[in-house]
Enzyme design. Structure first.
Site, short mmCIF file in Angstrom:
data_model
loop_
_atom_site.label_atom_id
_atom_site.label_comp_id
_atom_site.label_asym_id
_atom_site.label_seq_id
_atom_site.Cartn_x
_atom_site.Cartn_y
_atom_site.Cartn_z
N PHE A 52 0.81 -1.22 0.00
CA PHE A 52 0.00 0.00 0.00
C PHE A 52 0.83 1.26 0.00
O PHE A 52 0.37 2.32 -0.45
CB PHE A 52 -0.92 0.02 1.24
N LYS A 76 -1.08 -7.12 -9.05
CA LYS A 76 -2.05 -7.09 -7.95
C LYS A 76 -1.71 -5.95 -7.01
O LYS A 76 -0.73 -6.02 -6.26
CB LYS A 76 -2.05 -8.40 -7.16
N GLU A 79 -5.12 -4.08 -1.74
CA GLU A 79 -6.56 -3.83 -1.68
C GLU A 79 -6.88 -2.56 -0.90
O GLU A 79 -8.01 -2.06 -0.96
CB GLU A 79 -7.27 -5.04 -1.05
N CYS A 184 9.86 0.91 3.82
CA CYS A 184 10.83 -0.10 4.23
C CYS A 184 12.24 0.47 4.36
O CYS A 184 13.12 -0.19 4.90
CB CYS A 184 10.83 -1.28 3.26
N GLU A 284 9.57 -4.61 13.09
CA GLU A 284 9.40 -3.46 12.20
C GLU A 284 8.10 -2.76 12.58
O GLU A 284 7.02 -3.33 12.42
CB GLU A 284 9.37 -3.89 10.74
#
Length: 402
Positions: A52, A76, A79, A184, A284
Protein backbone atom coordinates in the site's frame (compact mmCIF):
# COMPACT_ATOMS: atom_id res chain seq x y z
CA UNK A 1 2.80 11.30 -3.31
CA UNK A 2 4.82 13.36 -5.79
CA UNK A 3 7.96 11.55 -4.70
CA UNK A 4 6.17 8.23 -5.13
CA UNK A 5 5.39 9.06 -8.75
CA UNK A 6 8.75 10.69 -9.49
CA UNK A 7 10.86 7.78 -8.26
CA UNK A 8 8.68 5.38 -10.23
CA UNK A 9 9.14 7.41 -13.39
CA UNK A 10 12.91 7.22 -12.93
CA UNK A 11 12.63 3.45 -13.33
CA UNK A 12 10.48 3.92 -16.44
CA UNK A 13 13.11 6.22 -17.96
CA UNK A 14 15.87 3.72 -17.26
CA UNK A 15 13.75 0.93 -18.70
CA UNK A 16 13.57 2.82 -22.00
CA UNK A 17 17.25 1.88 -22.33
CA UNK A 18 16.55 -1.77 -21.50
CA UNK A 19 17.96 -3.01 -24.81
CA UNK A 20 21.50 -2.53 -23.53
CA UNK A 21 20.79 -4.86 -20.59
CA UNK A 22 19.22 -7.49 -22.86
CA UNK A 23 22.22 -7.95 -25.09
CA UNK A 24 23.65 -11.44 -25.21
CA UNK A 25 27.28 -12.54 -25.46
CA UNK A 26 29.19 -14.00 -28.39
CA UNK A 27 32.47 -15.86 -28.71
CA UNK A 28 33.47 -17.03 -32.15
CA UNK A 29 36.18 -19.40 -33.31
CA UNK A 30 36.06 -21.67 -30.28
CA UNK A 31 37.26 -24.39 -32.66
CA UNK A 32 37.30 -24.74 -36.41
CA UNK A 33 33.91 -23.38 -37.55
CA UNK A 34 32.54 -23.42 -34.00
CA UNK A 35 30.81 -20.38 -32.44
CA UNK A 36 28.86 -19.90 -29.20
CA UNK A 37 26.47 -17.09 -28.34
CA UNK A 38 23.79 -16.42 -25.73
CA UNK A 39 20.34 -14.87 -25.96
CA UNK A 40 18.20 -13.27 -23.26
CA UNK A 41 14.61 -14.33 -23.81
CA UNK A 42 11.40 -13.42 -21.94
CA UNK A 43 9.84 -15.76 -19.41
CA UNK A 44 6.26 -15.25 -20.54
CA UNK A 45 3.55 -14.44 -18.01
CA UNK A 46 4.77 -12.75 -14.81
CA UNK A 47 3.06 -11.29 -11.74
CA UNK A 48 3.63 -8.34 -9.46
CA UNK A 49 2.22 -8.11 -5.92
CA UNK A 50 2.40 -4.58 -4.50
CA UNK A 51 2.14 -2.96 -1.03
CA UNK A 52 0.00 0.00 0.00
CA UNK A 53 2.74 2.46 0.90
CA UNK A 54 4.03 3.34 -2.59
CA UNK A 55 1.02 2.64 -4.84
CA UNK A 56 2.66 4.20 -7.93
CA UNK A 57 6.39 3.58 -7.49
CA UNK A 58 6.28 -0.16 -6.76
CA UNK A 59 4.11 -1.12 -9.77
CA UNK A 60 6.54 0.99 -11.84
CA UNK A 61 9.41 -1.10 -10.44
CA UNK A 62 7.64 -4.12 -11.89
CA UNK A 63 5.58 -3.98 -15.06
CA UNK A 64 7.76 -1.57 -17.12
CA UNK A 65 10.81 -3.79 -16.51
CA UNK A 66 8.87 -7.01 -17.14
CA UNK A 67 7.27 -5.79 -20.36
CA UNK A 68 10.46 -4.21 -21.71
CA UNK A 69 12.00 -7.67 -21.36
CA UNK A 70 9.20 -9.09 -23.52
CA UNK A 71 6.88 -10.46 -20.82
CA UNK A 72 3.29 -9.83 -19.87
CA UNK A 73 2.36 -9.02 -16.27
CA UNK A 74 -0.55 -9.45 -13.89
CA UNK A 75 -0.32 -6.66 -11.31
CA UNK A 76 -2.05 -7.09 -7.95
CA UNK A 77 -2.21 -3.78 -6.08
CA UNK A 78 -2.86 -3.56 -2.38
CA UNK A 79 -6.56 -3.83 -1.68
CA UNK A 80 -6.09 -0.77 0.58
CA UNK A 81 -5.31 1.61 -2.31
CA UNK A 82 -5.69 0.05 -5.78
CA UNK A 83 -6.55 3.28 -7.59
CA UNK A 84 -3.00 4.28 -8.56
CA UNK A 85 -2.36 0.94 -10.28
CA UNK A 86 -5.61 1.29 -12.22
CA UNK A 87 -4.49 4.73 -13.41
CA UNK A 88 -1.09 3.35 -14.43
CA UNK A 89 -2.76 0.53 -16.39
CA UNK A 90 -4.93 3.05 -18.20
CA UNK A 91 -1.90 5.20 -19.01
CA UNK A 92 -0.06 2.13 -20.31
CA UNK A 93 -2.95 1.42 -22.67
CA UNK A 94 -3.00 5.06 -23.83
CA UNK A 95 0.77 4.81 -24.43
CA UNK A 96 0.19 1.94 -26.85
CA UNK A 97 0.60 -1.23 -24.79
CA UNK A 98 -1.31 -4.04 -26.57
CA UNK A 99 -4.38 -5.35 -24.77
CA UNK A 100 -3.50 -7.99 -22.20
CA UNK A 101 0.17 -7.13 -21.83
CA UNK A 102 -0.51 -5.42 -18.48
CA UNK A 103 -3.53 -6.60 -16.53
CA UNK A 104 -4.68 -5.67 -13.03
CA UNK A 105 -6.00 -8.38 -10.74
CA UNK A 106 -7.63 -7.44 -7.44
CA UNK A 107 -8.09 -9.31 -4.20
CA UNK A 108 -6.41 -10.56 -1.07
CA UNK A 109 -5.20 -13.95 0.10
CA UNK A 110 -7.07 -16.02 -2.50
CA UNK A 111 -5.69 -13.90 -5.32
CA UNK A 112 -2.15 -14.30 -4.01
CA UNK A 113 -2.63 -18.08 -3.88
CA UNK A 114 -3.89 -18.06 -7.44
CA UNK A 115 -0.79 -16.22 -8.66
CA UNK A 116 1.50 -18.55 -6.71
CA UNK A 117 -0.21 -21.65 -8.09
CA UNK A 118 -1.15 -20.74 -11.67
CA UNK A 119 1.03 -22.82 -14.04
CA UNK A 120 1.16 -20.00 -16.61
CA UNK A 121 2.80 -17.54 -14.19
CA UNK A 122 6.56 -17.99 -14.50
CA UNK A 123 7.81 -15.36 -12.04
CA UNK A 124 6.50 -13.27 -9.15
CA UNK A 125 7.82 -9.91 -7.97
CA UNK A 126 6.72 -8.90 -4.46
CA UNK A 127 7.25 -5.97 -2.10
CA UNK A 128 5.77 -6.00 1.39
CA UNK A 129 6.06 -7.44 4.88
CA UNK A 130 8.00 -10.49 6.00
CA UNK A 131 5.04 -12.72 6.76
CA UNK A 132 3.42 -12.29 3.35
CA UNK A 133 6.71 -12.27 1.45
CA UNK A 134 8.07 -15.41 3.04
CA UNK A 135 4.76 -17.15 2.33
CA UNK A 136 4.74 -16.06 -1.32
CA UNK A 137 8.37 -17.06 -1.81
CA UNK A 138 7.81 -20.49 -0.28
CA UNK A 139 4.59 -21.22 -2.18
CA UNK A 140 5.78 -19.75 -5.46
CA UNK A 141 9.14 -21.50 -5.54
CA UNK A 142 7.50 -24.77 -4.50
CA UNK A 143 5.54 -24.46 -7.74
CA UNK A 144 8.70 -23.91 -9.74
CA UNK A 145 8.39 -20.14 -10.12
CA UNK A 146 11.10 -17.55 -9.90
CA UNK A 147 10.34 -15.22 -6.96
CA UNK A 148 11.93 -11.96 -5.81
CA UNK A 149 10.50 -10.68 -2.53
CA UNK A 150 11.54 -7.44 -0.85
CA UNK A 151 10.56 -7.75 2.80
CA UNK A 152 10.70 -5.77 6.03
CA UNK A 153 13.51 -3.75 7.53
CA UNK A 154 14.98 -2.11 10.60
CA UNK A 155 17.41 0.41 9.15
CA UNK A 156 20.18 1.68 11.43
CA UNK A 157 21.94 5.04 11.43
CA UNK A 158 25.32 5.36 13.13
CA UNK A 159 26.12 8.92 14.23
CA UNK A 160 29.74 9.78 14.98
CA UNK A 161 30.67 12.92 16.96
CA UNK A 162 32.54 14.41 13.99
CA UNK A 163 29.45 14.45 11.76
CA UNK A 164 27.96 17.69 10.46
CA UNK A 165 25.44 18.27 13.23
CA UNK A 166 22.86 20.34 11.36
CA UNK A 167 22.81 18.11 8.28
CA UNK A 168 22.69 14.96 10.40
CA UNK A 169 19.78 16.06 12.60
CA UNK A 170 17.72 17.13 9.58
CA UNK A 171 18.50 13.86 7.78
CA UNK A 172 17.41 11.75 10.76
CA UNK A 173 14.15 13.66 11.24
CA UNK A 174 13.15 13.32 7.59
CA UNK A 175 14.19 9.69 7.25
CA UNK A 176 12.59 8.56 10.53
CA UNK A 177 9.27 10.42 10.39
CA UNK A 178 8.71 11.09 6.67
CA UNK A 179 5.82 9.13 5.15
CA UNK A 180 4.79 8.56 8.79
CA UNK A 181 7.49 5.90 8.94
CA UNK A 182 5.53 3.70 6.51
CA UNK A 183 8.38 2.75 4.20
CA UNK A 184 10.83 -0.10 4.23
CA UNK A 185 13.77 2.31 4.01
CA UNK A 186 12.73 4.47 6.97
CA UNK A 187 15.69 5.19 9.24
CA UNK A 188 14.02 3.81 12.34
CA UNK A 189 17.04 3.09 14.59
CA UNK A 190 19.80 5.52 15.56
CA UNK A 191 23.05 4.58 17.30
CA UNK A 192 24.68 7.57 18.94
CA UNK A 193 28.42 6.94 19.27
CA UNK A 194 30.38 8.70 21.99
CA UNK A 195 29.70 12.40 22.44
CA UNK A 196 27.07 12.52 19.69
CA UNK A 197 24.58 11.53 22.40
CA UNK A 198 24.69 15.18 23.48
CA UNK A 199 22.63 16.00 20.37
CA UNK A 200 19.64 13.99 21.59
CA UNK A 201 17.80 16.79 23.48
CA UNK A 202 17.94 19.12 20.49
CA UNK A 203 16.76 16.36 18.14
CA UNK A 204 13.84 15.59 20.47
CA UNK A 205 12.74 19.22 20.42
CA UNK A 206 12.93 19.36 16.64
CA UNK A 207 10.85 16.18 16.37
CA UNK A 208 8.31 17.64 18.82
CA UNK A 209 7.75 20.60 16.46
CA UNK A 210 6.84 18.40 13.48
CA UNK A 211 3.22 18.90 12.45
CA UNK A 212 0.91 15.89 12.37
CA UNK A 213 -1.99 16.31 9.99
CA UNK A 214 -3.83 15.25 6.83
CA UNK A 215 -1.77 14.29 3.82
CA UNK A 216 -3.43 16.81 1.52
CA UNK A 217 -2.26 19.69 3.73
CA UNK A 218 1.10 20.86 2.34
CA UNK A 219 2.17 22.06 5.78
CA UNK A 220 1.86 18.55 7.25
CA UNK A 221 5.09 16.79 8.24
CA UNK A 222 3.63 13.50 9.53
CA UNK A 223 0.50 12.14 7.89
CA UNK A 224 -1.93 9.40 8.97
CA UNK A 225 -1.32 5.66 9.13
CA UNK A 226 -3.04 3.49 6.56
CA UNK A 227 -5.67 1.83 8.80
CA UNK A 228 -6.99 1.82 12.36
CA UNK A 229 -5.40 -1.61 12.82
CA UNK A 230 -2.03 -0.14 11.84
CA UNK A 231 -2.49 2.69 14.33
CA UNK A 232 -3.36 0.21 17.09
CA UNK A 233 -0.31 -1.91 16.29
CA UNK A 234 2.06 1.09 16.37
CA UNK A 235 0.67 2.30 19.67
CA UNK A 236 0.92 -1.21 21.10
CA UNK A 237 4.60 -1.50 20.12
CA UNK A 238 5.32 1.88 21.74
CA UNK A 239 3.78 0.58 24.95
CA UNK A 240 5.67 -2.71 24.73
CA UNK A 241 8.89 -0.79 24.18
CA UNK A 242 8.31 1.23 27.36
CA UNK A 243 7.37 -1.88 29.32
CA UNK A 244 10.66 -3.49 28.23
CA UNK A 245 12.72 -0.66 29.67
CA UNK A 246 13.04 1.98 26.96
CA UNK A 247 12.71 5.62 27.95
CA UNK A 248 9.95 7.45 26.09
CA UNK A 249 11.47 10.76 25.00
CA UNK A 250 8.48 11.66 22.80
CA UNK A 251 5.01 10.09 22.85
CA UNK A 252 2.80 10.65 19.82
CA UNK A 253 -0.06 8.47 21.01
CA UNK A 254 -3.40 10.16 21.44
CA UNK A 255 -2.65 13.04 19.10
CA UNK A 256 -5.78 14.79 17.82
CA UNK A 257 -5.90 16.57 14.47
CA UNK A 258 -8.64 19.25 14.26
CA UNK A 259 -11.30 18.21 11.78
CA UNK A 260 -9.93 14.65 11.68
CA UNK A 261 -10.46 13.55 15.27
CA UNK A 262 -11.19 9.97 14.21
CA UNK A 263 -8.18 9.77 11.90
CA UNK A 264 -5.42 7.19 12.08
CA UNK A 265 -2.83 9.58 13.47
CA UNK A 266 0.20 8.87 15.63
CA UNK A 267 2.56 11.77 16.21
CA UNK A 268 6.36 11.54 16.16
CA UNK A 269 7.46 9.16 18.91
CA UNK A 270 10.89 8.27 20.28
CA UNK A 271 12.05 5.43 22.51
CA UNK A 272 15.64 5.65 23.80
CA UNK A 273 17.83 3.02 25.37
CA UNK A 274 16.39 0.01 23.54
CA UNK A 275 17.99 -3.41 23.72
CA UNK A 276 18.01 -6.18 21.11
CA UNK A 277 15.24 -7.95 23.03
CA UNK A 278 12.93 -4.93 23.12
CA UNK A 279 9.94 -5.50 20.77
CA UNK A 280 10.11 -1.88 19.66
CA UNK A 281 13.59 -2.67 18.32
CA UNK A 282 13.20 -6.25 17.12
CA UNK A 283 9.92 -5.65 15.26
CA UNK A 284 9.40 -3.46 12.20
CA UNK A 285 7.00 -0.84 13.58
CA UNK A 286 6.06 0.82 10.26
CA UNK A 287 5.05 4.05 11.92
CA UNK A 288 6.54 7.39 13.03
CA UNK A 289 8.56 5.85 15.85
CA UNK A 290 12.30 6.30 16.27
CA UNK A 291 14.27 3.99 18.58
CA UNK A 292 17.81 4.72 19.68
CA UNK A 293 20.68 3.69 21.90
CA UNK A 294 24.16 4.84 22.90
CA UNK A 295 27.43 3.00 22.23
CA UNK A 296 31.05 3.94 22.80
CA UNK A 297 32.77 2.96 19.55
CA UNK A 298 32.23 2.56 15.82
CA UNK A 299 33.17 -1.11 16.15
CA UNK A 300 30.32 -1.64 18.61
CA UNK A 301 27.89 0.17 16.31
CA UNK A 302 28.87 -2.03 13.36
CA UNK A 303 28.51 -5.20 15.44
CA UNK A 304 25.11 -4.10 16.76
CA UNK A 305 23.81 -3.30 13.28
CA UNK A 306 25.11 -6.59 11.89
CA UNK A 307 23.34 -8.52 14.64
CA UNK A 308 19.95 -7.41 13.32
CA UNK A 309 18.10 -9.97 11.23
CA UNK A 310 17.34 -7.31 8.63
CA UNK A 311 19.66 -6.00 5.95
CA UNK A 312 17.77 -3.51 3.81
CA UNK A 313 19.60 -0.23 4.43
CA UNK A 314 21.80 1.66 6.87
CA UNK A 315 23.74 4.90 7.08
CA UNK A 316 26.74 6.45 8.79
CA UNK A 317 27.09 10.15 9.51
CA UNK A 318 30.68 11.28 9.80
CA UNK A 319 33.31 13.63 8.37
CA UNK A 320 35.98 10.92 8.57
CA UNK A 321 36.78 9.11 5.33
CA UNK A 322 38.58 6.38 7.23
CA UNK A 323 35.57 5.75 9.49
CA UNK A 324 33.22 5.75 6.53
CA UNK A 325 35.39 3.28 4.62
CA UNK A 326 35.60 0.94 7.61
CA UNK A 327 31.83 1.08 8.00
CA UNK A 328 31.13 0.46 4.31
CA UNK A 329 33.40 -2.59 4.16
CA UNK A 330 32.42 -4.19 7.47
CA UNK A 331 28.68 -3.58 7.56
CA UNK A 332 26.52 -6.52 6.44
CA UNK A 333 23.68 -4.57 4.87
CA UNK A 334 22.70 -4.39 1.22
CA UNK A 335 22.34 -0.61 0.80
CA UNK A 336 24.67 1.75 2.64
CA UNK A 337 24.56 5.52 2.91
CA UNK A 338 27.50 7.74 3.83
CA UNK A 339 25.90 10.96 5.05
CA UNK A 340 22.85 9.82 3.04
CA UNK A 341 19.94 8.74 5.24
CA UNK A 342 17.91 6.71 2.71
CA UNK A 343 20.40 5.17 0.27
CA UNK A 344 18.00 3.86 -2.38
CA UNK A 345 20.07 3.86 -5.59
CA UNK A 346 19.04 5.39 -8.88
CA UNK A 347 17.56 2.73 -11.19
CA UNK A 348 20.63 2.13 -13.34
CA UNK A 349 21.83 0.32 -10.22
CA UNK A 350 19.53 -2.16 -8.46
CA UNK A 351 17.69 -2.18 -5.12
CA UNK A 352 19.93 -4.50 -3.12
CA UNK A 353 18.48 -5.30 0.30
CA UNK A 354 20.01 -8.39 1.92
CA UNK A 355 19.66 -11.03 4.64
CA UNK A 356 16.22 -11.00 6.32
CA UNK A 357 15.00 -8.18 4.07
CA UNK A 358 14.81 -10.30 0.92
CA UNK A 359 13.81 -13.73 -0.29
CA UNK A 360 15.27 -14.80 -3.61
CA UNK A 361 18.67 -13.83 -4.97
CA UNK A 362 17.89 -11.47 -7.88
CA UNK A 363 17.03 -7.86 -7.06
CA UNK A 364 14.75 -5.19 -8.50
CA UNK A 365 15.27 -3.00 -11.60
CA UNK A 366 18.62 -2.12 -13.22
CA UNK A 367 20.80 -5.02 -14.38
CA UNK A 368 19.32 -7.37 -11.81
CA UNK A 369 15.80 -6.56 -12.94
CA UNK A 370 16.70 -7.59 -16.50
CA UNK A 371 18.22 -10.78 -15.12
CA UNK A 372 15.06 -11.59 -13.16
CA UNK A 373 12.63 -11.15 -16.04
CA UNK A 374 14.66 -13.06 -18.66
CA UNK A 375 16.15 -16.49 -19.14
CA UNK A 376 19.42 -17.17 -20.92
CA UNK A 377 19.64 -19.49 -23.90
CA UNK A 378 23.10 -20.52 -25.11
CA UNK A 379 23.58 -21.56 -28.73
CA UNK A 380 26.62 -23.45 -30.06
CA UNK A 381 26.85 -23.81 -33.84
CA UNK A 382 29.21 -25.46 -36.29
CA UNK A 383 29.28 -24.15 -39.86
CA UNK A 384 32.51 -25.74 -41.06
CA UNK A 385 31.05 -27.60 -44.06
CA UNK A 386 34.29 -28.37 -45.91
CA UNK A 387 36.10 -29.90 -42.94
CA UNK A 388 33.20 -31.63 -41.26
CA UNK A 389 34.26 -35.04 -39.86
CA UNK A 390 33.46 -37.91 -42.19
CA UNK A 391 33.79 -40.66 -39.59
CA UNK A 392 31.63 -41.48 -36.61
CA UNK A 393 33.27 -40.62 -33.29
CA UNK A 394 31.85 -41.77 -29.92
CA UNK A 395 34.40 -39.95 -27.77
CA UNK A 396 34.24 -36.50 -26.25
CA UNK A 397 36.18 -33.86 -28.22
CA UNK A 398 39.71 -33.10 -27.01
CA UNK A 399 42.27 -30.57 -28.28
CA UNK A 400 43.62 -31.50 -31.67
CA UNK A 401 40.98 -34.18 -32.21
CA UNK A 402 38.00 -33.97 -34.54
Amino acid sequence: ARGDVFRGLEVVEQTCNQGVLLMGETLSGLARGLDTYSLRQPLGVTAGICPFNFPAMIPLWMFPVATACGNTMLVKPSEKDPGATMILARLAKEAGFPDGVVQVIHGGHDTVNFLCDAPAVRAISFVGGNMAGEYIHARGTANGKRVQANLGAKNHATVLPDANKEATLNAILAAAFGAAGQRCMALSTVIFVGESKEWIPELVERARKLKTGPGMDTSTDVGPLITKASKARVESLIEQGIQHGAKCLLDGRGVKVPGFESGNFVGPSWLHGVTKENPAYSEEIFGPVLVSLELDTLEEAIAFTNSSKYGNGCAIFTSSGAAARKYVHEIDVGQVGVNVPIPVPLPFFSFTGSRGSIRGDIHFFGKQGANFFTQIKTVTSNWDYENAPSKLSMTMPTPGKA
